[in-house]
Scaffold this motif. Structure first.
Motif, short mmCIF file in Angstrom:
data_model
loop_
_atom_site.label_atom_id
_atom_site.label_comp_id
_atom_site.label_asym_id
_atom_site.label_seq_id
_atom_site.Cartn_x
_atom_site.Cartn_y
_atom_site.Cartn_z
N TYR A 149 0.82 -1.21 0.00
CA TYR A 149 0.00 0.00 0.00
C TYR A 149 0.86 1.26 0.00
N ASN A 150 1.85 1.34 0.88
CA ASN A 150 2.68 2.56 0.97
C ASN A 150 3.44 2.83 -0.32
N ALA A 151 3.93 1.75 -0.97
CA ALA A 151 4.64 1.94 -2.24
C ALA A 151 3.68 2.48 -3.30
N MET A 152 2.47 1.93 -3.36
CA MET A 152 1.48 2.41 -4.32
C MET A 152 1.13 3.87 -4.05
N ARG A 153 0.97 4.21 -2.79
CA ARG A 153 0.58 5.56 -2.41
C ARG A 153 1.65 6.56 -2.81
N THR A 154 2.92 6.21 -2.59
CA THR A 154 4.03 7.11 -2.97
C THR A 154 4.06 7.32 -4.47
N GLN A 155 3.90 6.24 -5.24
CA GLN A 155 3.95 6.36 -6.69
C GLN A 155 2.75 7.15 -7.21
N MET A 156 1.61 6.97 -6.60
CA MET A 156 0.43 7.72 -7.02
C MET A 156 0.64 9.22 -6.80
N GLN A 157 1.21 9.58 -5.65
CA GLN A 157 1.44 10.99 -5.37
C GLN A 157 2.47 11.58 -6.34
N MET B 227 -10.11 17.65 -5.79
CA MET B 227 -11.48 17.62 -5.29
C MET B 227 -12.31 16.51 -5.94
N PHE B 228 -12.04 16.21 -7.21
CA PHE B 228 -12.92 15.30 -7.95
C PHE B 228 -12.24 13.99 -8.35
N GLU B 229 -11.00 13.81 -7.99
CA GLU B 229 -10.31 12.59 -8.40
C GLU B 229 -10.81 11.37 -7.61
N ASP B 230 -10.72 10.23 -8.23
CA ASP B 230 -10.94 8.95 -7.55
C ASP B 230 -9.58 8.45 -7.09
N SER B 231 -9.23 8.84 -5.89
CA SER B 231 -7.90 8.53 -5.38
C SER B 231 -7.81 7.09 -4.90
N PRO B 232 -6.77 6.35 -5.33
CA PRO B 232 -6.59 4.98 -4.83
C PRO B 232 -6.08 4.93 -3.39
N GLU B 233 -5.86 6.11 -2.78
CA GLU B 233 -5.45 6.10 -1.38
C GLU B 233 -6.55 5.58 -0.47
N ASP B 234 -7.79 5.77 -0.88
CA ASP B 234 -8.93 5.32 -0.10
C ASP B 234 -9.70 4.25 -0.87
N PRO B 235 -10.22 3.27 -0.15
CA PRO B 235 -11.00 2.23 -0.84
C PRO B 235 -12.41 2.73 -1.17
N TYR B 236 -13.03 2.06 -2.12
CA TYR B 236 -14.41 2.35 -2.48
C TYR B 236 -15.18 1.04 -2.37
N ILE B 237 -16.36 1.12 -1.83
CA ILE B 237 -17.15 -0.09 -1.62
C ILE B 237 -18.61 0.20 -1.94
N SER B 238 -19.27 -0.77 -2.54
CA SER B 238 -20.66 -0.60 -2.93
C SER B 238 -21.44 -1.84 -2.52
N ILE B 239 -22.34 -1.66 -1.56
CA ILE B 239 -23.20 -2.75 -1.10
C ILE B 239 -24.57 -2.18 -0.79
N HIS B 240 -25.58 -2.81 -1.35
CA HIS B 240 -26.96 -2.42 -1.04
C HIS B 240 -27.79 -3.69 -0.96
#
Length: 356
Positions: free
Chosen positions: A261-269, A287-300
């Motif tokens: 995760y930390n390696a991905m985060r550094t390269q993304m930045q 403001m509008f980016e879909d940052s991979p630093e945070d996960p996204y989850i969809s459940i309904h």
């Protein structure tokens, strides 16, 4: 007038002596049987207090710490946890056959207040002794369930279960058997002290004075269980724009704990900086980016009113997306299974949980 035959008279006398001796022997045997019956019953009650209480810990909510007892009433305060407190109230009279709380006033607990369990003819059982122990349970040993690796961080943050022990030990005092029987023939005591002379109304005071020399201490019963369901207690209903809730927080913990995760985060930045270095202001991107630093989850959840399992995503307008394989636009097996009533409102179509 005839006289009894000497041999018949002797036999009758011998039979009378044998009968008398038999009665002398049978009376204490009968009394001992009564006492041993009480002792065995008290031993089983003592065992029940420890063995059954521990299972109440399997139904607790371990997303939080164990609920602590607020005390109240005239009964025992019950230690720290609600489970132990309620168990002590139930076993105030040493058995669970009739549990008698005062649900109307909440200030009285008949198992603790009533003295009917003091009236045993043969023996009296009690928790009130320094060498006895009312049912007592330990706090969860969370380290006992450690799996090692990054799961330790997950366990420390989200779960509070572990290895728990419950113990109980009662003291039993004799109120029937004589300490000695025919002392002119034997100097050996048949039982420990008879407390009846000290007053049946003082059974608790007598119990506090009991020692291993004048009372019977039952074996300490111990039962342990390793319990922690790691279960969620909130319904999982999350859109990709949500960033909180039990399920989201748990997933984020695991997502950010993987070694890469930390390696991905550094390269993304670094990548973000390079694509915005020619811009005067990259605020709009952030403001509008879909940052991979945070996960996204969809459940309904698919509710009974035929709402489809989908979430609304704000992406150049509000758009509904299925969050599972509800439709594949080929045979749509999941949707058709539901529509034909094969699954209905039951998990995996199982109407009767006991039969699946």
């Amino acid at each position: 007038m005839s006289t009894p035959h000497p041999s018949r008279s002797g036999r009758r006398g011998a039979a009378s002596v044998e009968m008398a001796l038999s009665m002398v022997a049978l009376i204490p045997i009968f009394m001992y049987a009564l006492f041993l019956d009480d002792l065995l019953r008290y031993s089983l009650d003592n065992q029940e207090a420890a063995v059954t209480t521990i299972w109440d810990f399997t139904t607790q909510d371990y997303t939080k710490g164990l609920k602590q007892s607020g005390g109240g009433g005239k009964g025992p305060q019950g230690g720290s946890s609600n489970v132990q407190h309620n168990a002590r109230l139930t076993y105030c009279d040493h058995e669970s056959g009739i549990d008698r709380p005062d649900v109307m006033s909440g200030s009285n607990y008949a198992d603790c207040e009533d003295t009917d369990h003091h009236l045993a003819v043969v023996a009296h059982v009690c928790w009130m002794n320094d060498n006895a122990q009312q049912v007592t349970c330990s706090a969860p040993d969370t380290g006992a369930a450690s799996l090692g690796g990054f799961s330790d961080d997950y366990q420390d943050e989200f779960t509070n279960g572990g290895l728990i022990f419950c113990e109980a030990r009662a003291v039993v005092e004799n109120y029937l058997l004589p300490e000695e029987f025919l002392p002119e023939f034997s100097k050996v005591k048949l039982t420990r002290e008879n407390w009846k002379d000290k007053g049946v109304e003082n059974v608790h005071s007598n119990a506090e004075e009991g020692t291993k020399a004048n009372a019977y201490f039952l074996k300490k019963e111990t039962m342990g269980i390793l319990t922690d369901t790691w279960a969620l207690t909130q319904d999982a209903d999350i859109s990709p724009s949500d960033s909180s809730g039990e399920m989201y927080d748990r997933m984020k913990n695991q997502y950010t704990s993987v070694p890469t995760y930390n390696a991905m985060r550094t390269q993304m930045q670094d990548f973000r900086q390079k694509i915005t270095e020619d811009l005067l202001d990259g605020t709009m991107l952030y403001m509008f980016e879909d940052s991979p630093e945070d996960p996204y989850i969809s459940i309904h959840p698919h509710l009974a009113n035929m709402q489809t399992p989908a979430n609304t995503v704000d992406q150049e307008g509000s758009t509904r997306y299925f969050n599972q394989e509800w439709r594949d636009w080929d045979q749509d097996k999941n949707q058709n299974t539901y529509k034909h009533g094969e699954r209905g409102d039951w998990y995996m179509g199982c109407k009767d949980a006991e039969s699946c």
